[in-house]
Every structure is written in C-alpha cells, then in structure tokens.
Write an enzyme that holds these catalytic residues in place. Structure first.
Site, mmCIF file in Angstrom:
data_model
loop_
_atom_site.group_PDB
_atom_site.id
_atom_site.type_symbol
_atom_site.label_atom_id
_atom_site.label_comp_id
_atom_site.label_asym_id
_atom_site.label_seq_id
_atom_site.Cartn_x
_atom_site.Cartn_y
_atom_site.Cartn_z
ATOM 1 N N SER A 34 0.822 -1.215 0.000
ATOM 2 C CA SER A 34 0.000 0.000 0.000
ATOM 3 C C SER A 34 0.857 1.266 0.000
ATOM 4 C CB SER A 34 -0.958 -0.013 1.195
ATOM 5 O OG SER A 34 -0.241 -0.178 2.393
ATOM 6 N N GLU A 107 11.327 -8.662 -4.536
ATOM 7 C CA GLU A 107 11.811 -7.458 -3.855
ATOM 8 C C GLU A 107 13.302 -7.599 -3.556
ATOM 9 O OE1 GLU A 107 9.086 -7.401 -0.574
ATOM 10 O OE2 GLU A 107 7.566 -6.300 -1.694
#
Ligand code: 5RP
Length: 226
Positions: A34, A107
């Site tokens: 988010s 990531e």
C-alpha cells in the site's frame, strides 16, 4: 494524520528524493504494497523524467502500466538507479522484515540489483528489534512441510499462508515468535540455507540505504550506519 495519510506523506517525500537521483536514462525500481502504491500514483505524474520502471510484483507492474509508466523486465535493465519499497518492520540498522504482500523474492532481487535502496514506511513499522511481525519465507511447494520442521528447529513457529501463491508459483510460511531477533543477518543466512527455501523476508545482508519514516512530527530520514 491517520496511517494512510502518513503513507501518502512518505511517498511524496520519496518522489521528491527520487527526482533528485534520476535522469531521463534511469530505470526506477518499484516495490509492492500500500505504501508503494502511494509512491506509484505520485511518481506516475513524472513518468517523462525517467526511461522505465521495473516492478517487484505483477500487481505493481499492472498499476504502473495503468498509469502510463513504461515497465520493463529486470533482465532488460542494464542497471537500476534506485529502488523504492515499503517494509513490515525496520530497525535502527535499517534491517527490514518484508514480504507481508508475498513479494519478498522479487523485492530482494531488485534490491540486489539497485544502486540505492530507499525504504518508505510509516512510524508503526519502526522497531528496536525485528521479529514481532511474522517473518515470511517463500518455499518451493513440495518442500513446505520439511522447511517448516527446520524452521521449528531454529526456534520459530511457522504458519502456512494458505491460499496464497506467489508470483513465482511458490508458497509462503509466516514464522512467528522470532522476537527479539539477536542477529537478523545470521538468521537470514541460516534460513536461506534450508533446502527448499527460495528466500526469506529478512533484508539484513543488504539493508536499506535510506529510510524515510513518516511520523506525526514529519518525515524523519534515517541513513544506514557506516
Ligand atoms: C510486500 C512488502 C511490503 O513492502 C510490506 O508488506 C509493507 O506493505 P505496506 O506498505 O502495505 O504496509 O514487503 O511484500
């Protein structure tokens, strides 16, 4: 400010910083979650100021493309100028727990490639010691039970994140009760040595270079200790 407003504030600060680090040839690495989404939305307003983005998840790649940002494969990027991503926990060494969104492997790969890793987080993520947030571990599906037994031997309490399949087709174990983690770096290496582990969500061998932390008093900048 509520948590969403803090995420927006830190994303705005990170966009300002990114603009000072890139040029029209730059490839920008973009994370997942988010906070990263707030960053994507704001960075897309400057899409003509860099060449392209690489994303750490299919979800982020889709969001970027929807906003008109050119997204390329990491293999097509000669280098990644800067990588911006959120975290689930960050300590004063800028070691992180990541992977709440199950994107930890990509990531970690983009982090490995990037010239600079900038973490963006709200103050709820700041901790003295890592390990309250359950540590995500990506596993090859057939190895899940074996890896879970090995994680118990390391003192953890792994829970299968049922129903979640990573972008790489693998599964996630969330390891509870690792707090307080004495050496995140040692544990990161130990877990990665277990056969069947793809990677784990500790970012300690390569911590963030910079952390922008959104607090009620404003954005605080932390840099990795020398
Ligand atoms: C996804 C991640 C995210 O960076 C982490 O979960 C933080 O997410 P959010 O910004 O939604 O709090 O590691 O795999």
């Amino acid at each position: 400010m509520d948590q969403h407003q803090l995420k927006q504030a830190v994303a705005a600060a990170a966009v300002e910083y990114t603009l000072t680090r890139i040029d029209s040839d730059s490839i920008v690495g973009i994370g997942t979650g988010s906070t990263a989404n707030c960053f994507i939305d704001l960075l897309s307003e400057h899409k003509e100021k860099f060449q392209a983005a690489v994303a750490s998840s299919e979800a982020s790649a889709e969001r970027l493309r929807r906003l008109g940002v050119v997204v390329i494969e990491l293999n097509a990027a000669p280098e990644v100028t800067i990588y911006i991503d959120g975290a689930d926990e960050a300590n004063p060494h800028l070691e992180l727990i990541k992977g709440g969104g199950a994107a930890l492997t990509r990531e970690k790969i983009v982090t490995a490639v990037a010239n600079e890793f900038v973490c963006i987080a709200d103050e709820s993520k700041w901790v003295d010691f890592l390990g309250t947030f359950p540590l995500p571990v990506e596993v090859i599906p057939m190895a899940r039970s074996y890896v879970a037994r090995e994680l118990v031997k390391l003192g953890g309490d792994p829970v299968w994140r049922e129903g979640v399949v990573t972008d790489n087709g693998n599964q996630i174990l969330d390891v509870h009760h690792l707090y307080p983690m004495a050496s995140a770096r040692v544990l990161e290496e130990q877990i990665n040595q277990i056969t069947g582990v793809v990677t784990n969500g500790l970012f300690a061998r390569k911590p963030a270079d910079v952390l922008f932390l959104a607090t009620q008093q404003g954005i605080v900048t932390h840099r990795a200790p020398a």
